[in-house]
Design an enzyme around this catalytic site. Sequence first.
Site, short mmCIF file in Angstrom:
data_model
loop_
_atom_site.label_atom_id
_atom_site.label_comp_id
_atom_site.label_asym_id
_atom_site.label_seq_id
_atom_site.Cartn_x
_atom_site.Cartn_y
_atom_site.Cartn_z
N GLU A 252 39.19 22.61 37.86
CA GLU A 252 37.91 22.99 38.45
C GLU A 252 37.07 23.70 37.41
OE1 GLU A 252 38.45 25.77 41.62
OE2 GLU A 252 37.68 24.33 43.05
N LYS A 254 35.13 26.67 35.82
CA LYS A 254 35.11 28.13 35.99
C LYS A 254 33.66 28.58 35.87
CE LYS A 254 37.43 32.36 34.66
NZ LYS A 254 36.29 33.24 34.38
N ARG A 259 32.02 36.69 42.30
CA ARG A 259 32.80 36.19 43.43
C ARG A 259 32.08 36.50 44.72
NH1 ARG A 259 38.52 35.36 43.02
NH2 ARG A 259 39.14 34.09 44.80
N ARG A 274 33.71 40.65 45.43
CA ARG A 274 35.12 40.66 45.05
C ARG A 274 35.87 41.87 45.63
NH1 ARG A 274 37.89 40.47 39.74
NH2 ARG A 274 39.83 41.53 40.17
N GLU A 303 31.82 31.31 44.14
CA GLU A 303 31.18 32.08 43.08
C GLU A 303 29.67 31.89 43.24
OE1 GLU A 303 33.24 33.76 40.97
OE2 GLU A 303 32.13 34.04 39.11
N PHE A 343 34.50 27.19 46.35
CA PHE A 343 35.68 26.50 45.85
C PHE A 343 36.89 26.58 46.78
CE2 PHE A 343 35.22 30.39 43.11
CZ PHE A 343 36.24 31.14 43.67
N ARG A 416 47.62 38.04 42.25
CA ARG A 416 47.34 37.42 40.97
C ARG A 416 48.61 36.68 40.56
NH1 ARG A 416 43.45 38.66 37.49
NH2 ARG A 416 43.05 40.74 38.25
N LYS A 422 43.39 30.72 34.75
CA LYS A 422 42.14 30.52 34.01
C LYS A 422 42.59 30.10 32.62
CE LYS A 422 42.04 35.53 34.13
NZ LYS A 422 41.42 36.75 34.45
N1 LIG Z 1 36.59 27.59 40.36
C1 LIG Z 1 36.93 28.86 40.42
N2 LIG Z 1 38.04 29.24 41.11
C2 LIG Z 1 38.41 30.54 41.19
N3 LIG Z 1 37.74 31.55 40.60
C3 LIG Z 1 36.63 31.24 39.90
C4 LIG Z 1 36.18 29.89 39.79
N4 LIG Z 1 35.06 29.89 39.03
C5 LIG Z 1 34.82 31.15 38.70
N5 LIG Z 1 35.75 31.99 39.20
C6 LIG Z 1 35.75 33.45 39.00
O1 LIG Z 1 36.66 33.76 37.95
C7 LIG Z 1 37.28 35.01 38.23
C8 LIG Z 1 38.55 35.17 37.42
O2 LIG Z 1 38.27 35.06 36.06
P1 LIG Z 1 37.94 36.29 35.06
O3 LIG Z 1 39.22 36.78 34.52
O4 LIG Z 1 36.93 35.85 34.06
O5 LIG Z 1 37.28 37.32 36.00
P2 LIG Z 1 37.40 38.84 35.86
O6 LIG Z 1 36.70 39.40 37.04
O7 LIG Z 1 36.97 39.26 34.49
O8 LIG Z 1 38.97 39.08 35.94
P3 LIG Z 1 39.92 38.93 37.15
O9 LIG Z 1 39.17 38.40 38.31
O10 LIG Z 1 40.99 37.98 36.69
O11 LIG Z 1 40.40 40.32 37.32
C9 LIG Z 1 37.47 34.93 39.72
O12 LIG Z 1 37.65 36.18 40.31
C10 LIG Z 1 36.18 34.26 40.19
O13 LIG Z 1 35.20 35.24 40.44
#
Ligand SMILES: Nc1ncnc2c1ncn2[C@@H]1O[C@H](COP(=O)(O)OP(=O)(O)OP(=O)(O)O)[C@@H](O)[C@H]1O
Length: 555
Positions: A252, A254, A259, A274, A303, A343, A416, A422
């Site tokens: 998918e 990113k 969120r 989030r 998102e 998503f 998690r 990711k």
């Molecule tokens: N297709 C997708 N499926 C799930 N999450 C996605 C998607 N696209 C974007 N995201 C976002 O990516 C986030 C996770 O990646 P990333 O680590 O960059 O975020 P973070 O807020 O910096 O760290 P984390 O959420 O892992 O603590 C998810 O919480 C969500 O908000």
Amino acid sequence: MEFGSFAAHAADVEATDADLDVVAKVAALFGEAGDDLAVVARFVQGRVFPAHSETKLDIGPRLCYEALARAASTNVTVEDVEDRLAETGDIGEVAANLDLGGQAGLGAFAADSGDDDLTVAEVYEDLTALAAAEGDGSQDEKVTLLFGLFNDCSGEEARYLARLVLGEMRIGVGEGAVRDAIAEAFDVPVEAAERALQVSNDYGLVAVTARDEGEDGLDELHLEVGRPVQAMLAQAGTVTDALDEWEEAAVETKFDGARVQVHWDGDEVSLYSRNMEDVTDALPELVEFVEEHVDAPVILDGEVVAVDDDGSPLPFQEILKRFRRKHDVAEMRDEIRVELNAFDCLHAHGEDLLDEPFRKRHERLRDVVDDDSAVSEILVTDDADEIAAFEERALEAGHEGIMLKDPDAAYTPGDRGKHWLKRKPDVETLDLVVTGAEWGEGRRASFLGTFVLSARDEETGEYATIGKVATGITDEELADLTDLLEPHIRSEDGQEVDLEPAVVFEVGYEEIQTSPTYESGYALRFPRFVTVREDKPPEDADTIERVERLAEQQG
Ligand SMILES: Nc1ncnc2c1ncn2[C@@H]1O[C@H](COP(=O)(O)OP(=O)(O)OP(=O)(O)O)[C@@H](O)[C@H]1O
């Protein structure tokens, strides 16, 4: 339950190291909590209200210091409280040693019940009143309420009240311990408590249900449209991890935004961030979109991204501006366009979908949203090349990268786990010499397709094979690469071609492994063509020694 009794339990738990003993002690506390169980189940974690509640305590530290200073029997100023805090680093320790209660004669607001012993219910009631105070004079009202509570506290009670109101309980009781204590105290399976917590996000409710209705009662708890759940989270991972663990991966885009959890019951749309803050007012166009294009009742996960006039994604800071400046939303709406990329679908038409596999939930998502542009596209595949091509498209379109999801995994709120990855971008690249190739098939029969890569052996000056690359190359590039390599063909055997070392490819990879297959003794996991290093002769290509060093650094 008397607050003194809660404080004594808390002190006992704080003095306990072993996790199992902590759980047993919290279970004992729950067993004694009676009518106050729901509140106690939160207090013990340092929470006053349920995580999803709109009621927030919102007390600045200074307000708490002021209340403490006023409640002290000797002459103590706010600055004194701050000084003592600087020494101990623990507001509980400061509060416990202030000799509170000196203002008994003035305790008009103290202990509503009139007797001397503060109860958990009274503390909760006053903190609820404190949270509700707003407008002119609310600061004074808050200080007075808190002063009244502190004025009625023993040293031990003040220790835990001060920590509770400042969100610094820290007695070593995490969410897992509370879950296990509920299971132990009320004889229900841990899994049933866990599931109930996932759907309700309410420790108080789950504790009371477990006690009064047992496992059957817990099973009856469901998601509720309008009550946010914790977001499922992702770990960093690689295509190797995904394809090794699962038979297939759902790939998918990113999205680089924020969120958002969408709750839509047919009457009202609620949007949560989030951390389960209500952000509905900040995103009016999302509310309108959902009302128009989404079937109710549903809970969706997704998102929200900011986009420019062409619909290309803007950096996520743009969306955060929206979340911060809630007041002039109308103005910002003209400046920054936002779009939903849904998503996941957690609930649809009265049915909780958490336990359904991701691929099913995604199908439901497609069913309930009638505008495909707001639904993430997924590719379910076991082919690393297809994943690489998907990633390339995502990056070209200006997205952050890709997510890899286990198509058969359930949605586990707050977790998690290893089911969402990711993808980590390649950390290193290697410059390797092309020493062989294979003619393609079908449409690509006139092009060289798969390329044999070799690293330089410094001692012998020879080139030792390390892998093959076929990924990351467009049809156009294949034609160019064929033109570039054809003059260097030494011999051919069927589709296989032997090439003299002349051309250097820069190649990305996920991991270096030892391998008996290749002459170098190493192999690359998921090598991806990056570019031709036209500036580099084969003698300057990377050596086996460098490969060895990189392999060691991976740990
Ligand atoms: N297709 C997708 N499926 C799930 N999450 C996605 C998607 N696209 C974007 N995201 C976002 O990516 C986030 C996770 O990646 P990333 O680590 O960059 O975020 P973070 O807020 O910096 O760290 P984390 O959420 O892992 O603590 C998810 O919480 C969500 O908000």
